[in-house]
Motif scaffolding. Structure first.
Motif, PDB file in Angstrom:
ATOM      1  N   ALA A 239      -0.576  -0.593  -4.747  1.00 35.34           N
ATOM      2  CA  ALA A 239       0.837  -0.380  -5.096  1.00 35.34           C
ATOM      3  C   ALA A 239       1.555   0.263  -3.919  1.00 35.34           C
ATOM      4  CB  ALA A 239       0.941   0.491  -6.339  1.00 35.34           C
ATOM      5  N   PRO A 240       2.096  -0.553  -3.010  1.00 33.28           N
ATOM      6  CA  PRO A 240       2.794   0.004  -1.850  1.00 33.28           C
ATOM      7  C   PRO A 240       4.126   0.638  -2.245  1.00 33.28           C
ATOM      8  CG  PRO A 240       2.183  -2.314  -1.528  1.00 33.28           C
ATOM      9  CD  PRO A 240       2.019  -2.006  -2.975  1.00 33.28           C
ATOM     10  N   GLY A 241       4.534   1.618  -1.453  1.00 32.56           N
ATOM     11  CA  GLY A 241       5.891   2.141  -1.536  1.00 32.56           C
ATOM     12  C   GLY A 241       6.768   1.381  -0.555  1.00 32.56           C
ATOM     13  N   ALA A 242       7.671   2.088   0.107  1.00 34.31           N
ATOM     14  CA  ALA A 242       8.532   1.465   1.114  1.00 34.31           C
ATOM     15  C   ALA A 242       7.709   1.134   2.356  1.00 34.31           C
ATOM     16  CB  ALA A 242       9.675   2.395   1.479  1.00 34.31           C
ATOM     17  N   VAL A 243       7.655  -0.153   2.690  1.00 25.84           N
ATOM     18  CA  VAL A 243       6.877  -0.618   3.836  1.00 25.84           C
ATOM     19  C   VAL A 243       7.795  -1.491   4.692  1.00 25.84           C
ATOM     20  CG1 VAL A 243       4.854  -1.922   4.590  1.00 25.84           C
ATOM     21  CG2 VAL A 243       4.746  -0.569   2.493  1.00 25.84           C
ATOM     22  N   ASP A 244       7.765  -1.290   5.991  1.00 24.96           N
ATOM     23  CA  ASP A 244       8.645  -2.011   6.912  1.00 24.96           C
ATOM     24  C   ASP A 244       8.114  -3.432   7.121  1.00 24.96           C
ATOM     25  OD1 ASP A 244      10.425  -2.861   8.796  1.00 24.96           O
ATOM     26  OD2 ASP A 244       9.934  -1.336  10.296  1.00 24.96           O
TER      27      ASP A 244
ATOM     28  N   ALA B 190      21.679  -0.738   8.954  1.00 24.74           N
ATOM     29  CA  ALA B 190      21.662  -0.141   7.614  1.00 24.74           C
ATOM     30  C   ALA B 190      20.236   0.088   7.138  1.00 24.74           C
ATOM     31  CB  ALA B 190      22.416  -1.041   6.640  1.00 24.74           C
ATOM     32  N   ARG B 191      19.339  -0.827   7.504  1.00 26.19           N
ATOM     33  CA  ARG B 191      17.940  -0.699   7.103  1.00 26.19           C
ATOM     34  C   ARG B 191      17.305   0.543   7.724  1.00 26.19           C
ATOM     35  NH1 ARG B 191      16.575  -5.542   8.239  1.00 26.19           N
ATOM     36  NH2 ARG B 191      15.497  -5.314  10.215  1.00 26.19           N
TER      37      ARG B 191
ATOM     38  N   ALA C 288      15.302   6.014   7.007  1.00 29.16           N
ATOM     39  CA  ALA C 288      15.366   7.433   7.357  1.00 29.16           C
ATOM     40  C   ALA C 288      15.633   8.285   6.122  1.00 29.16           C
ATOM     41  CB  ALA C 288      16.450   7.665   8.407  1.00 29.16           C
ATOM     42  N   ALA C 289      16.518   7.807   5.253  1.00 30.77           N
ATOM     43  CA  ALA C 289      16.828   8.550   4.030  1.00 30.77           C
ATOM     44  C   ALA C 289      15.619   8.597   3.101  1.00 30.77           C
ATOM     45  CB  ALA C 289      18.020   7.905   3.322  1.00 30.77           C
TER      46      ALA C 289
ATOM     47  N   LYS D   6       6.726  11.594   5.365  1.00 28.90           N
ATOM     48  CA  LYS D   6       7.938  11.620   6.176  1.00 28.90           C
ATOM     49  C   LYS D   6       8.190  10.362   6.993  1.00 28.90           C
ATOM     50  CE  LYS D   6       8.985  15.646   4.667  1.00 28.90           C
ATOM     51  NZ  LYS D   6      10.013  15.749   3.616  1.00 28.90           N
ATOM     52  N   ARG D   7       7.697   9.232   6.522  1.00 33.80           N
ATOM     53  CA  ARG D   7       8.018   7.948   7.144  1.00 33.80           C
ATOM     54  C   ARG D   7       7.691   6.834   6.180  1.00 33.80           C
ATOM     55  NH1 ARG D   7       3.459   5.229   8.460  1.00 33.80           N
ATOM     56  NH2 ARG D   7       1.552   6.423   8.860  1.00 33.80           N
ATOM     57  N   VAL D   8       8.283   5.661   6.411  1.00 34.02           N
ATOM     58  CA  VAL D   8       7.914   4.500   5.609  1.00 34.02           C
ATOM     59  C   VAL D   8       6.602   3.938   6.141  1.00 34.02           C
ATOM     60  CG1 VAL D   8      10.324   3.979   5.058  1.00 34.02           C
ATOM     61  CG2 VAL D   8       9.235   2.866   7.031  1.00 34.02           C
ATOM     62  N   GLY D   9       5.992   3.077   5.342  1.00 36.05           N
ATOM     63  CA  GLY D   9       4.680   2.559   5.701  1.00 36.05           C
ATOM     64  C   GLY D   9       4.727   1.356   6.621  1.00 36.05           C
ATOM     65  N   LYS D  10       3.546   0.988   7.110  1.00 35.73           N
ATOM     66  CA  LYS D  10       3.374  -0.193   7.947  1.00 35.73           C
ATOM     67  C   LYS D  10       2.495  -1.197   7.199  1.00 35.73           C
ATOM     68  CE  LYS D  10       3.335   2.886  11.960  1.00 35.73           C
ATOM     69  NZ  LYS D  10       2.493   3.412  13.075  1.00 35.73           N
ATOM     70  N   PRO D  11       2.721  -2.500   7.406  1.00 35.72           N
ATOM     71  CA  PRO D  11       1.910  -3.499   6.693  1.00 35.72           C
ATOM     72  C   PRO D  11       0.416  -3.305   6.875  1.00 35.72           C
ATOM     73  CG  PRO D  11       3.751  -4.558   7.806  1.00 35.72           C
ATOM     74  CD  PRO D  11       3.750  -3.120   8.258  1.00 35.72           C
ATOM     75  N   GLY D  12      -0.002  -2.917   8.078  1.00 34.32           N
ATOM     76  CA  GLY D  12      -1.422  -2.740   8.342  1.00 34.32           C
ATOM     77  C   GLY D  12      -2.049  -1.637   7.524  1.00 34.32           C
ATOM     78  N   GLU D  13      -1.245  -0.640   7.129  1.00 34.57           N
ATOM     79  CA  GLU D  13      -1.789   0.453   6.321  1.00 34.57           C
ATOM     80  C   GLU D  13      -2.097  -0.014   4.897  1.00 34.57           C
ATOM     81  OE1 GLU D  13       0.233   4.284   8.512  1.00 34.57           O
ATOM     82  OE2 GLU D  13       1.518   3.023   7.263  1.00 34.57           O
ATOM     83  N   VAL D  14      -1.277  -0.914   4.384  1.00 36.13           N
ATOM     84  CA  VAL D  14      -1.571  -1.492   3.072  1.00 36.13           C
ATOM     85  C   VAL D  14      -2.745  -2.462   3.189  1.00 36.13           C
ATOM     86  CG1 VAL D  14      -0.623  -2.683   1.067  1.00 36.13           C
ATOM     87  CG2 VAL D  14       0.875  -1.271   2.488  1.00 36.13           C
ATOM     88  N   ALA D  15      -2.802  -3.192   4.306  1.00 30.31           N
ATOM     89  CA  ALA D  15      -3.927  -4.094   4.544  1.00 30.31           C
ATOM     90  C   ALA D  15      -5.249  -3.327   4.584  1.00 30.31           C
ATOM     91  CB  ALA D  15      -3.728  -4.866   5.848  1.00 30.31           C
ATOM     92  N   ASP D  16      -5.225  -2.120   5.138  1.00 28.77           N
ATOM     93  CA  ASP D  16      -6.436  -1.286   5.148  1.00 28.77           C
ATOM     94  C   ASP D  16      -6.923  -1.023   3.721  1.00 28.77           C
ATOM     95  OD1 ASP D  16      -6.433  -1.099   7.912  1.00 28.77           O
ATOM     96  OD2 ASP D  16      -5.462   0.867   7.944  1.00 28.77           O
ATOM     97  N   ALA D  17      -5.968  -0.733   2.822  1.00 28.91           N
ATOM     98  CA  ALA D  17      -6.332  -0.444   1.428  1.00 28.91           C
ATOM     99  C   ALA D  17      -6.881  -1.687   0.741  1.00 28.91           C
ATOM    100  CB  ALA D  17      -5.120   0.090   0.680  1.00 28.91           C
ATOM    101  N   ILE D  18      -6.270  -2.843   1.026  1.00 28.85           N
ATOM    102  CA  ILE D  18      -6.767  -4.091   0.437  1.00 28.85           C
ATOM    103  C   ILE D  18      -8.168  -4.390   0.937  1.00 28.85           C
ATOM    104  CG2 ILE D  18      -6.407  -6.590   0.324  1.00 28.85           C
ATOM    105  CD1 ILE D  18      -3.373  -5.998   0.461  1.00 28.85           C
TER     106      ILE D  18
END
Length: 228
Positions: free
Chosen positions: A162-167, A178-179, A184-185, A193-205
């Motif tokens: 279940a990813p959160g905000a991922v770029d 705007a993105r 940043a918000a 304190k940052r949005v995620g990266k696709p590779g970090e979710v790939a690590d979990a998978i």
């Protein structure tokens, strides 16, 4: 190890395909966009154009593919259904379900998978963000089917991330400037304190694919979004 990643030509699906390929898996990806498929076909074992909402196409794909070890379901209908409930048409809400939950269910009916299934959900299933009612419904339903599927399909393991905000390109409907401001918000409220990266979710998978004693689990990969 033979792996099918449906929705594997962009974002989290593509990052997962690259990670598992690097681990010497035979990875087959599917996607709808011919251009994206052409761009990835030399980076994986095979790439096929399959619309996950087309029942005949999905059935034919799995008949051709035969038995395989692991299935990763990473479909996304994009931002369809985003916005206050009062402003949404039922066609968009149905489209969001068709493009993810129902596509997942049909794939699960037809796939000859022997080892594990990992579905991509989203943190909106357990959050309370205005404008995400459709996402909460679709992803909430996705997460709730994990335990009964794990029992029903055993010994095949069934899990979800279940990813959160991922770029990822999912955000392409928002102009770049705007993105960046939106990211940043969001980051201010996240413990990490940052949005995620696709590779970090790939690590979990990849972890769930290889975790032979884990089933029926939804693994949050959201930078602490749902506990903040």
């Amino acid at each position: 190890m033979r792996v099918v990643i449906m929705g594997g030509t962009s974002g989290i699906g593509l990052a997962t395909a690259e990670k598992l390929t690097a681990a010497v898996a035979e990875v087959i990806v599917t996607g709808r966009d011919a251009g994206k498929l052409a761009a990835v076909k030399d980076r994986v074992a095979a790439a096929e154009q399959v619309d996950g909402t087309d029942e005949q196409a999905v059935t034919g794909f799995f008949e051709r593919t035969g038995a395989f070890d692991h299935l990763v379901l990473a479909f996304s209908p994009g931002a369809l259904g985003l916005g206050p409930l009062a402003s949404l048409g039922l066609a968009d809400i149905r489209g969001a379900f068709d493009g993810k939950l129902f596509a997942y269910l049909h794939a699960l009916q037809k796939a000859q998978v022997t080892g594990s299934v990992t579905m991509v959900s989203a943190a909106t299933a357990r959050a309370a963000a205005p404008g995400t009612v459709t996402f909460a419904a679709v992803n909430g339903a996705t997460e709730r089917i994990v335990p009964p599927l794990a029992a029903e399909l055993a010994p095949v393991r069934v899990n979800a991330v279940a990813p959160g905000a991922v770029d990822t390109p999912w955000w392409s409907f928002v102009p770049e400037e705007a993105r960046e401001g939106q990211f940043a918000a969001m980051s201010q409220d996240l413990p990490i304190k940052r949005v995620g990266k696709p590779g970090e979710v790939a690590d979990a998978i990849a972890y769930l694919v290889g975790a032979e004693y884990v089933t029926g689990t939804v693994l949050p990969v959201d930078g602490g979004y749902t506990v903040a």
